[in-house]
Design a protein around this motif. Sequence first.
Motif, mmCIF file in Angstrom:
data_model
loop_
_atom_site.group_PDB
_atom_site.id
_atom_site.type_symbol
_atom_site.label_atom_id
_atom_site.label_comp_id
_atom_site.label_asym_id
_atom_site.label_seq_id
_atom_site.Cartn_x
_atom_site.Cartn_y
_atom_site.Cartn_z
ATOM 1 N N THR A 29 0.824 -1.201 0.000
ATOM 2 C CA THR A 29 0.000 0.000 0.000
ATOM 3 C C THR A 29 0.862 1.256 0.000
ATOM 4 N N ALA A 30 1.871 1.287 0.869
ATOM 5 C CA ALA A 30 2.710 2.479 0.996
ATOM 6 C C ALA A 30 3.504 2.748 -0.283
ATOM 7 N N ARG A 31 4.027 1.698 -0.892
ATOM 8 C CA ARG A 31 4.865 1.883 -2.084
ATOM 9 C C ARG A 31 4.117 1.647 -3.386
ATOM 10 N N ALA A 32 2.841 1.319 -3.301
ATOM 11 C CA ALA A 32 2.014 1.039 -4.485
ATOM 12 C C ALA A 32 2.669 -0.034 -5.360
ATOM 13 N N ARG A 33 3.195 -1.048 -4.702
ATOM 14 C CA ARG A 33 3.864 -2.119 -5.449
ATOM 15 C C ARG A 33 2.912 -3.298 -5.616
ATOM 16 N N PRO A 34 3.125 -4.081 -6.666
ATOM 17 C CA PRO A 34 2.260 -5.251 -6.867
ATOM 18 C C PRO A 34 2.614 -6.367 -5.887
ATOM 19 N N ALA A 35 1.726 -7.302 -5.779
ATOM 20 C CA ALA A 35 1.977 -8.481 -4.950
ATOM 21 C C ALA A 35 3.114 -9.290 -5.572
ATOM 22 N N SER A 36 3.885 -9.938 -4.716
ATOM 23 C CA SER A 36 4.959 -10.807 -5.179
ATOM 24 C C SER A 36 4.362 -12.051 -5.813
ATOM 25 N N ARG A 37 4.972 -12.503 -6.873
ATOM 26 C CA ARG A 37 4.523 -13.725 -7.542
ATOM 27 C C ARG A 37 5.362 -14.933 -7.109
ATOM 28 N N THR A 38 6.339 -14.696 -6.209
ATOM 29 C CA THR A 38 7.218 -15.802 -5.829
ATOM 30 C C THR A 38 6.493 -16.952 -5.118
ATOM 31 N N PRO A 39 5.500 -16.691 -4.257
ATOM 32 C CA PRO A 39 4.834 -17.852 -3.630
ATOM 33 C C PRO A 39 4.152 -18.759 -4.648
ATOM 34 N N GLU A 40 3.454 -18.172 -5.612
ATOM 35 C CA GLU A 40 2.773 -19.032 -6.584
ATOM 36 C C GLU A 40 3.760 -19.649 -7.575
ATOM 37 N N ARG A 41 4.848 -18.956 -7.862
ATOM 38 C CA ARG A 41 5.870 -19.548 -8.725
ATOM 39 C C ARG A 41 6.521 -20.743 -8.028
ATOM 40 N N SER A 42 6.756 -20.632 -6.712
ATOM 41 C CA SER A 42 7.342 -21.763 -5.986
ATOM 42 C C SER A 42 6.356 -22.927 -5.920
ATOM 43 N N ALA A 43 5.086 -22.642 -5.747
ATOM 44 C CA ALA A 43 4.074 -23.709 -5.751
ATOM 45 C C ALA A 43 4.040 -24.403 -7.102
ATOM 46 N N GLY A 44 4.142 -23.627 -8.163
ATOM 47 C CA GLY A 44 4.166 -24.206 -9.502
ATOM 48 C C GLY A 44 5.393 -25.077 -9.723
ATOM 49 N N LYS A 45 6.549 -24.612 -9.241
ATOM 50 C CA LYS A 45 7.781 -25.397 -9.381
ATOM 51 C C LYS A 45 7.674 -26.710 -8.612
ATOM 52 N N LEU A 46 7.120 -26.651 -7.386
ATOM 53 C CA LEU A 46 6.967 -27.877 -6.602
ATOM 54 C C LEU A 46 6.005 -28.849 -7.271
ATOM 55 N N ALA A 47 4.888 -28.334 -7.799
ATOM 56 C CA ALA A 47 3.918 -29.190 -8.491
ATOM 57 C C ALA A 47 4.558 -29.815 -9.724
ATOM 58 N N GLN A 48 5.329 -29.019 -10.446
ATOM 59 C CA GLN A 48 6.017 -29.522 -11.638
ATOM 60 C C GLN A 48 7.028 -30.606 -11.269
ATOM 61 N N THR A 49 7.796 -30.372 -10.202
ATOM 62 C CA THR A 49 8.800 -31.346 -9.757
ATOM 63 C C THR A 49 8.140 -32.659 -9.336
ATOM 64 N N ALA A 50 6.963 -32.545 -8.706
ATOM 65 C CA ALA A 50 6.241 -33.732 -8.244
ATOM 66 C C ALA A 50 5.356 -34.338 -9.330
ATOM 67 N N HIS A 51 5.388 -33.754 -10.539
ATOM 68 C CA HIS A 51 4.590 -34.227 -11.668
ATOM 69 C C HIS A 51 3.095 -34.224 -11.345
ATOM 70 N N LEU A 52 2.651 -33.160 -10.655
ATOM 71 C CA LEU A 52 1.243 -33.007 -10.310
ATOM 72 C C LEU A 52 0.574 -32.048 -11.289
ATOM 73 N N SER A 53 -0.548 -32.459 -11.817
ATOM 74 C CA SER A 53 -1.325 -31.577 -12.677
ATOM 75 C C SER A 53 -2.188 -30.684 -11.792
ATOM 76 N N LEU A 54 -2.160 -29.395 -12.075
ATOM 77 C CA LEU A 54 -3.004 -28.457 -11.320
ATOM 78 C C LEU A 54 -4.263 -28.104 -12.097
ATOM 79 N N GLY A 55 -4.541 -28.819 -13.200
ATOM 80 C CA GLY A 55 -5.764 -28.598 -13.959
ATOM 81 C C GLY A 55 -5.539 -27.721 -15.181
ATOM 82 N N SER A 56 -6.636 -27.185 -15.667
ATOM 83 C CA SER A 56 -6.589 -26.300 -16.836
ATOM 84 C C SER A 56 -5.757 -25.060 -16.502
ATOM 85 N N PRO A 57 -5.344 -24.293 -17.512
ATOM 86 C CA PRO A 57 -4.546 -23.094 -17.211
ATOM 87 C C PRO A 57 -5.196 -22.163 -16.179
ATOM 88 N N GLN A 58 -6.489 -21.929 -16.271
ATOM 89 C CA GLN A 58 -7.183 -21.068 -15.298
ATOM 90 C C GLN A 58 -7.170 -21.702 -13.912
#
Length: 154
Positions: A29-58
Amino acid sequence: MRASDLTDGLIAGAVGTTALNIATYLDMTARARPASRTPERSAGKLAQTAHLSLGSPQQADNRRSGLGALMGYALGAAATVGFALLTRGRRQPLLRAAVLLGGGVMTLSDGSLTLLGVTDPRTWRRVDWLADIGPHLAFGLTAAATWNRLRPSR
């Protein structure tokens, strides 16, 4: 170690993670910066490493977002339960506990993001480090204060 020590560790972790999130949202709020995408990128990397499908792109986008946030709560809970084990359920001086908890969570978080190839702290600028340290300091202080408050006085 009593079950109540572990429960109190989980409570302290939830309080600390809430404080970390509040500090992060205040910074956004103070710096008007966007949310970090690192948590969801790490979740995606873990799912990819574990060969888990997270469904359709959406669906995958939404699941990565939810999993990233849940991983943050799990990391905070794991750190404070580890702290409960380390301290054998005893109160600790606030500053020592805050440094152990905040520094520990920051190390676990940044270390796992680095191992997954999501970020490289060696490339961070001063403002990036400050944006990372502040919320982890909030985590450490509130988790430590909560832990000590839940511990019986001796």
